[in-house]
Scaffold this motif. Sequence first.
Motif, PDB file in Angstrom:
ATOM      1  N   CYS A  74       0.941  -1.147   0.083  1.00  0.00           N
ATOM      2  CA  CYS A  74       0.065  -0.074  -0.055  1.00  0.00           C
ATOM      3  C   CYS A  74       0.856   1.246   0.088  1.00  0.00           C
ATOM      4  O   CYS A  74       1.642   1.348   1.000  1.00  0.00           O
ATOM      5  N   LEU A  89      -3.012   0.216  -3.897  1.00  0.00           N
ATOM      6  CA  LEU A  89      -2.893  -1.097  -3.576  1.00  0.00           C
ATOM      7  C   LEU A  89      -2.172  -1.962  -4.800  1.00  0.00           C
ATOM      8  O   LEU A  89      -2.767  -2.053  -5.847  1.00  0.00           O
ATOM      9  N   CYS A 110      -4.976  -1.345   4.432  1.00  0.00           N
ATOM     10  CA  CYS A 110      -3.421  -1.641   4.443  1.00  0.00           C
ATOM     11  C   CYS A 110      -3.007  -2.240   5.665  1.00  0.00           C
ATOM     12  O   CYS A 110      -2.061  -3.001   5.542  1.00  0.00           O
TER      13      CYS A 110
END
Length: 196
Positions: A74, A89, A110
């Motif tokens: 992330c 992502l 995340c």
Amino acid sequence: ARAEDPPAPQGLPARPAVFSWEKTMLRATFSYRDLVDKAAIDKLSSGLPTVLATRVYVFREGDKTPVALAVRSCRVVYDLWDEVYRIRLSTSGPDRDVASLNLEGVLRQCAEAKDFALADRVVLPAGATYFLGVIAEVNPIAPEMAEQMRRWVSRPAGATGISPGDALFGSFVSLFVQKLGSAERTLRFRSQSFTL
């Protein structure tokens, strides 16, 4: 130096995980929100890019070599103008761009794995016992970058002479290189064992 080696995957602290199948893909759900401490929260809110990287290894009980690896990264940037967290992502599939209005959304995206794809059934024979070994990091340094920096710091380009100052430079280098290649924060843990 041996004391600083990470523990064997079997000896890591255990955290619960929930496992499921989606067709032939083994998936897991678990949390590691404690990766994001006060310092990481400050970085996330600064407007500078912060990377939260996760590696999930599938180990067969008793083996030291993993049978599968799944990764997720992330890249988070707080947009100071729009007051929103922009997240990229990256997984084994195509990258996704998402936004979050607050830190809670960043942690959900995340620092939690929800139905995280781990391995296909063909690499996991039935009847065997497995567990996950997880390494989560804040701002890891890529191994290639670390090696390039080590080479440069140990002997800068064009440096061929030896002078009295080299001893001091060498001492500085050894202190610097010891920390090189590590993340700002690292969290290692394992899941409970499970049998297919």
